[in-house]
Enzyme design. Structure first.
Site, short mmCIF file in Angstrom:
data_model
loop_
_atom_site.label_atom_id
_atom_site.label_comp_id
_atom_site.label_asym_id
_atom_site.label_seq_id
_atom_site.Cartn_x
_atom_site.Cartn_y
_atom_site.Cartn_z
N TYR A 77 0.85 -1.20 0.00
CA TYR A 77 0.00 0.00 0.00
C TYR A 77 0.89 1.25 0.00
O TYR A 77 1.75 1.40 0.87
CB TYR A 77 -0.91 -0.04 1.22
CG TYR A 77 -1.83 1.16 1.39
CD1 TYR A 77 -2.35 1.84 0.29
CD2 TYR A 77 -2.21 1.60 2.64
CE1 TYR A 77 -3.19 2.93 0.44
CE2 TYR A 77 -3.06 2.69 2.82
CZ TYR A 77 -3.54 3.35 1.71
OH TYR A 77 -4.39 4.43 1.86
N CYS A 78 0.67 2.12 -0.99
CA CYS A 78 1.39 3.39 -1.10
C CYS A 78 2.90 3.16 -1.11
O CYS A 78 3.40 2.48 -2.00
CB CYS A 78 0.95 4.33 0.03
SG CYS A 78 1.63 5.99 -0.15
#
Lengths: 128, 360
Positions: free
Chosen positions: B150-151
């Site tokens: 994530y990210c």
């Protein structure tokens, strides 16, 4: 006929709020995208950092003068404690390996492992 | 037509009465709000599998008797806590996947200790992630592992995958992962090489304080915090809204400090030289070429992402060498892509259907 606005007395207020948010964010983004903003931001940041460094140096001298440990000294002790903890963890792992319980979680109960045979819903139907 | 007059009057009367009731509730609940304890988050049962400084590896307890063969490792962003994936029962991506029969592990980060200020990409992608993958292989008894990043956890997962092209990773899923850092326009300007002395900052502070990271995120949308507070007051009579707001708010404010050298490397290698995009990044003496990634890959990006704009995330799918690759652009923002009611409707079912056939 009852309109949506009549059904919600605050609809106009919400629309205004949303428009205000969008506009302020857009304008702020435009300003912050300018190089001048970056220059000004880091000029202020640099001055703050300079003040911080000067304060830290003064504090360290003061702590040394009154014979108290500085943050750096405490960090050094912390580092040594972490090393001891890491060594303890390695020893625990070694003991677990010798006892034949390697792979058990560090905390929490050991749960019975489920079967790893699940198929996606479509395929499951095909198999059946 | 004749009836519309009295009906409209009655509707206005109902609205006024409704608003009056809400106003009373706002006052009562507004006082209660001040004394509410911190919202409980990350409550799905889990075991701690490994802890090493900033690194925490969790294994979530399965919720079904039969799981998919391939376990999943979530790699969380280094700037934020992993409980965004597990906010509350019914609002948890982890819980959703567990109920759908996946075996879930999460690599979550804590604040780096002062002695960890020297951590670099090398530590994250050649030590932490590979060691977690190995630990999962031992724990699950399976050779393959799916990785979901994530990210910035996605950036680390991409670097790991590019370096370990023949490794045990079976599938790669990225959520809002920046690749072309030129397109992160505001961050680019704020870290402008001409004005930003990253060496002085890192040499002075060691680890970059969480307040600085939090402020930089907040500055992207300066009016949104004020509007959020107004909306909270407006909806304070609604317990569900308040619960959800407080969970998100707690997470957003729970920003992590960043290891100094890691921050320096991110600034110089990614923000200034854009090396990940240009295929010139070298980590631990190994070249990082995104085209080396040949495993199945899914990239989920958000249409209105103010942190990682679409143009920054877009090159990932174009650059990978995989033949089984897919990008999905979903409505929502950087956070609402993975958590909240819209994520439960949009991303979660899509993720389940993509992973299911690739997890056997």
């Amino acid at each position: 006929l009852t309109t949506k606005e009549e059904g919600d007395a605050f609809a106009l207020w919400r629309q205004m709020l949303s428009a205000w948010e969008t506009n302020v964010n857009r304008l702020a983004n435009q300003s912050m995208a300018a190089e001048e903003f970056s220059r000004a931001m880091h000029r202020v940041g640099g001055a703050t950092l300079g003040a911080r460094e000067a304060f830290e140096t003064a504090t360290q001298r003061f702590l040394a003068a009154i014979n108290l440990p500085s943050r750096q000294d405490m960090t050094g002790i912390d580092e040594r404690l972490q090393c001891i903890e890491a060594q303890l963890a390695r020893l625990t792992q070694l003991v677990e390996r010798m006892a034949g319980t390697e792979g058990a979680p560090l905390a929490g109960p050991t749960t019975q492992k489920p079967k790893r045979t699940r198929r996606p819903p479509g395929e499951e139907q095909d198999v059946k | 037509m004749r009836a519309s007059g009295p009906r409209a009057a009655s509707s206005i009367f109902d609205n006024v009465r409704g608003e009056a009731e809400r106003a009373i509730q706002r006052n009562i609940k507004g006082v209660e709000y001040l004394y509410l304890p911190k919202p409980m988050v990350g409550m799905t049962p889990k075991d701690v599998l490994d802890v090493r400084g900033t690194m925490n590896l969790y294994h979530y307890r399965p919720m079904v008797d039969e799981v998919y063969r391939v376990p999943i490792l979530f790699v969380m962003a280094t700037t934020n806590r992993g409980y965004i994936l597990d906010l509350a029962p019914g609002q948890s991506l982890i819980e959703f996947l567990l109920k759908r029969g996946y075996d879930i592990y999460v690599l979550d980060w804590g604040p780096p200790r002062p002695d960890e200020k020297g951590l670099q990409f090398e530590d994250y992608t050649l030590d932490f992630i590979p060691n977690c993958v190995q630990r999962i292989r031992e724990d699950s008894g399976e050779a393959d592992v799916t990785i979901i990043g994530y990210c910035f956890g996605g950036v680390l997962s991409v670097i790991y995958s590019a370096i370990h092209a023949d490794g045990p990773m079976k599938n790669l899923v990225c959520f809002t992962t920046p690749i072309d850092f030129r397109e992160m326009k505001l961050f680019q300007n704020w870290s402008n090489e001409k004005h930003f002395d990253v060496d002085r900052l890192v040499d002075s502070v060691g680890n970059v304080p969480s307040e600085m990271i939090f402020t930089s995120f907040e500055m992207l949308r300066p009016a949104s915090r004020i509007v959020g507070q107004i909306q909270l007051w407006e909806n304070i009579w609604n317990d569900e809204y308040v619960k959800s707001f407080r969970s998100f708010e707690r997470w957003a404010q729970d920003t992590l400090p960043l290891a100094g050298e890691y921050f320096r490397q991110t600034t110089k290698e990614l923000m200034w030289a854009n090396r990940l995009y240009n295929d010139t990044l070298v980590v631990g003496g190994r070249e990082v070429r995104i085209s080396n990634i040949v495993k199945p890959i899914l990239h989920a990006v958000a249409e209105h992402d103010h942190i990682v704009p679409y143009d920054a995330a877009k090159p990932l799918i174009a650059k990978v060498g995989s033949t089984d690759k897919e990008e999905i652009v979903l409505k929502g923002g950087h956070i609402s892509l993975v958590a909240g009611a819209n994520a439960a409707k949009r991303l979660w079912p899509k993720l389940d259907s993509w992973l299911g056939v690739r997890s056997v």
